[in-house]
Design an enzyme around this catalytic site. Structure first.
Site, PDB file in Angstrom:
ATOM      1  N   ASP A 114     -10.201  -8.663 -27.657  1.00 42.82           N
ATOM      2  CA  ASP A 114      -9.098  -7.900 -28.238  1.00 42.82           C
ATOM      3  C   ASP A 114      -7.753  -8.368 -27.661  1.00 42.82           C
ATOM      4  O   ASP A 114      -7.711  -8.986 -26.605  1.00 42.82           O
ATOM      5  CB  ASP A 114      -9.341  -6.420 -27.916  1.00 42.82           C
ATOM      6  CG  ASP A 114      -8.622  -5.484 -28.861  1.00 42.82           C
ATOM      7  OD1 ASP A 114      -7.842  -5.954 -29.705  1.00 42.82           O
ATOM      8  OD2 ASP A 114      -8.849  -4.258 -28.753  1.00 42.82           O
ATOM      9  N   ARG A 154     -11.443  -8.475 -37.013  1.00 42.66           N
ATOM     10  CA  ARG A 154     -10.763  -7.238 -37.412  1.00 42.66           C
ATOM     11  C   ARG A 154      -9.584  -7.632 -38.277  1.00 42.66           C
ATOM     12  O   ARG A 154      -8.760  -8.447 -37.871  1.00 42.66           O
ATOM     13  CB  ARG A 154     -10.265  -6.494 -36.177  1.00 42.66           C
ATOM     14  CG  ARG A 154     -11.064  -5.250 -35.862  1.00 42.66           C
ATOM     15  CD  ARG A 154     -10.925  -4.135 -36.827  1.00 42.66           C
ATOM     16  NE  ARG A 154      -9.675  -3.475 -36.577  1.00 42.66           N
ATOM     17  CZ  ARG A 154      -9.441  -2.775 -35.480  1.00 42.66           C
ATOM     18  NH1 ARG A 154     -10.389  -2.577 -34.570  1.00 42.66           N
ATOM     19  NH2 ARG A 154      -8.271  -2.238 -35.295  1.00 42.66           N
ATOM     20  N   ASP A 175      -5.808  -0.080 -36.339  1.00 41.91           N
ATOM     21  CA  ASP A 175      -6.877   0.878 -36.025  1.00 41.91           C
ATOM     22  C   ASP A 175      -6.952   2.027 -37.025  1.00 41.91           C
ATOM     23  O   ASP A 175      -5.931   2.519 -37.502  1.00 41.91           O
ATOM     24  CB  ASP A 175      -6.652   1.487 -34.632  1.00 41.91           C
ATOM     25  CG  ASP A 175      -6.850   0.479 -33.518  1.00 41.91           C
ATOM     26  OD1 ASP A 175      -6.945  -0.733 -33.807  1.00 41.91           O
ATOM     27  OD2 ASP A 175      -6.898   0.911 -32.361  1.00 41.91           O
TER      28      ASP A 175
HETATM   29  C1  9PG Z   1      -8.766  -0.362 -26.994  1.00 47.78           C
HETATM   30  C2  9PG Z   1      -8.393  -0.474 -28.458  1.00 47.78           C
HETATM   31  C3  9PG Z   1      -9.622  -0.553 -29.375  1.00 47.78           C
HETATM   32  C4  9PG Z   1      -9.160  -0.823 -30.791  1.00 47.78           C
HETATM   33  C5  9PG Z   1      -8.308  -2.079 -30.832  1.00 47.78           C
HETATM   34  C6  9PG Z   1      -7.129  -1.917 -29.891  1.00 47.78           C
HETATM   35  O1  9PG Z   1      -0.096  -1.540 -30.637  1.00 47.78           O
HETATM   36  N1  9PG Z   1      -0.792  -1.123 -29.699  1.00 47.78           N
HETATM   37  O2  9PG Z   1      -0.280  -0.728 -28.625  1.00 47.78           O
HETATM   38  C7  9PG Z   1      -2.204  -1.079 -29.855  1.00 47.78           C
HETATM   39  C8  9PG Z   1      -2.985  -0.469 -28.898  1.00 47.78           C
HETATM   40  C9  9PG Z   1      -4.356  -0.417 -29.055  1.00 47.78           C
HETATM   41  C10 9PG Z   1      -4.945  -0.961 -30.169  1.00 47.78           C
HETATM   42  C11 9PG Z   1      -4.169  -1.551 -31.128  1.00 47.78           C
HETATM   43  C12 9PG Z   1      -2.803  -1.627 -30.991  1.00 47.78           C
HETATM   44  O3  9PG Z   1      -6.303  -0.872 -30.346  1.00 47.78           O
HETATM   45  O4  9PG Z   1      -7.864  -2.359 -32.118  1.00 47.78           O
HETATM   46  O5  9PG Z   1     -10.273  -0.975 -31.649  1.00 47.78           O
HETATM   47  O6  9PG Z   1     -10.490  -1.575 -28.950  1.00 47.78           O
HETATM   48  O7  9PG Z   1      -7.585  -1.628 -28.565  1.00 47.78           O
HETATM   49  O8  9PG Z   1      -7.642  -0.234 -26.200  1.00 47.78           O
END
Ligand code: 9PG
Length: 441
Positions: A285, A340, A344
């Site tokens: 990720d 992906r 989310d």
């Molecule tokens: C775990 C998550 C999950 C999730 C992923 C990802 O923009 N942002 O700050 C942001 C934070 C988290 C995020 C996506 C964007 O989610 O997609 O499935 O694994 O990390 O922390």
């Protein structure tokens, strides 16, 4: 930027379709009167978008299409070598024409087909040019994230593991997400909620299911040991400061330099340990971090540095299944089994702050639909997990989306929170055969 196409359009009906940089970047089509989706909070820019600012008009990263709306063919403008360089592509409407600009080599294609089919035809040609085989079918997964988030405990995983058996759900892989680890970068040390990292994965494989793990392998958090002990492994700016990889988990984030021999050994240590514990599914990720511009140990392009990093991980994990997330799309072609393709999912339909790159059903659906053409060509599409518990807004619609656009299918509810509808739907969505493609060329 130079002009690469000028397309006569009917301004009342024309549509421009943008494809964003990475998994979470908004990707969809717009009428000329619509304002495209952009960040709302500046702190979400680095983590969700590539461009530092968006001038007026439309903006695709390596891929953009114009449907003139008058019945004339669709124009697709695409990166000429998508795994090597991803030009930004800009489009503006001027005087009955859409003018398209690019800042690097692109191919301009004219297709008498819908936008999804025109994208699919381009993808077919990319697959052919790179000599890629058909993607490996995905296992079904249960994922801890969308119920427990960073607060997941060892007993949450154990309880759901037991419920999978009790309910006899067709789940191949139990994937522990963010929360098991001590820090962002310190993947082999447990958080306070886990006795060890190894134990939980061995208990999963002990039940006869496969174990999956989440990492953000190219991120280094300010609070991590890696940051304290190995600042030389980080990507730097021209002035010697650390390049920002965004902010999350209440700390600044930095990017691992995948060309640094020490960082390479660190990745080897982490992923060979996971392999020795029997982990056979990896969700990697926030991997956009490896593709950030900056100064590295070896003078390679950001995309080359990114591809090397993912190739390294691949070389350490044996034949484990590899899912990319927060991943630059075109630079990942040929590297991952599944991808992906969306921001989310969330129990809320609308994003909290209006930015569709942030968790919401609306944003996840936009991307899952607009990237459907990738499935079965570049990789298996992951539209994000099914959540089907009663508190999920418009849960029937989300289940319909996962059923229609899910290549990889996962469940991410606490299984004791499901009502009869949620449980039936989870069972059905996980059992359905997955189509080889969602869009025919
Ligand atoms: C775990 C998550 C999950 C999730 C992923 C990802 O923009 N942002 O700050 C942001 C934070 C988290 C995020 C996506 C964007 O989610 O997609 O499935 O694994 O990390 O922390």
């Amino acid at each position: 930027m130079r002009i690469v196409a000028e397309i006569p359009v009917d301004p009342r009906c024309a549509r421009v379709h943008e494809q964003g940089w990475q998994s979470w970047s908004p990707s969809t089509g717009y009428s000329l009167a619509q304002a495209p989706h952009r960040w709302v909070a500046p702190e979400h820019r680095i983590g969700n978008y590539r461009a530092e600012s968006f001038p007026a008009g439309f903006w695709g990263e390596g891929l953009l299409a114009v449907d003139p709306g008058d019945g004339a063919p669709v124009t697709v403008v695409a990166a000429a070598s998508p795994t090597e360089a991803v030009p930004s592509i800009k489009a503006t409407y001027v005087d009955q024409r859409v003018v398209v600009y690019a800042d690097g080599p692109v191919e301009v294609r004219v297709e008498a087909a819908s936008v999804p089919r025109a994208f699919a035809r381009w993808a077919d040609d990319v697959v052919k040019a790179l000599g890629l085989g058909a993607p490996r079918p995905a296992p079904t997964i249960w994922c801890s994230w969308y119920q427990y988030f960073t607060e997941v405990t060892e007993s949450d995983v154990d309880r759901n593991l037991a419920l999978l058996d009790a309910l006899d759900l067709p789940v191949d892989v139990v994937q522990v997400d963010d929360g098991y680890q001590a820090e962002i970068g310190d993947w082999l040390a447990p958080s306070g909620r886990f006795a060890s990292v190894r134990g939980v994965f061995e208990r999963i494989t002990g039940t006869g299911r496969r174990a999956g793990v989440w990492t953000a392998p190219f991120l280094v958090g300010r609070r991590s040991r890696v940051f304290a002990e190995h600042p030389e492994w980080l990507v730097r700016a021209g002035d010697g400061s650390f390049v920002s990889a965004g902010r999350n988990w209440n700390q600044p984030l930095y990017a691992l330099d995948t060309t640094h021999p020490g960082a390479v050994e660190h990745l080897r240590e982490v992923f060979t340990a996971f392999r020795s514990w029997g982990i056979s599914f990896h969700k990697i990720d926030f991997v956009y971090a490896a593709a950030l511009p900056g100064r590295r140990y070896e003078d390679v392009s950001p995309i080359e540095a990114y591809r090397r990093g993912v190739e390294l991980i691949r070389s350490f994990i044996g034949d484990a299944y590899l899912l990319g997330c927060g991943a630059p799309q075109l630079p990942s072609i040929g590297l991952v089994d599944a991808m992906r393709v969306s921001p989310d999912i969330s129990p809320e339909y609308e994003p909290g702050n209006g930015d569709v790159a942030q968790p919401s059903q609306r944003g996840a659906v936009l991307n899952g639909v607009s990237r459907a053409f990738q499935h079965g060509r570049f990789w298996v599409n992951d539209p994000d997990c099914l959540i089907a518990r009663p508190e999920v807004e418009r849960r029937e619609e989300w289940a319909g989306h996962v059923s229609a656009y899910g290549g990889l299918r996962g469940s991410s509810d606490g299984l004791d929170r499901l009502d009869a509808w949620g449980l039936d739907t989870t069972r059905r969505v996980l059992s359905e055969p997955v189509p080889e493609r969602f869009v025919e060329s």
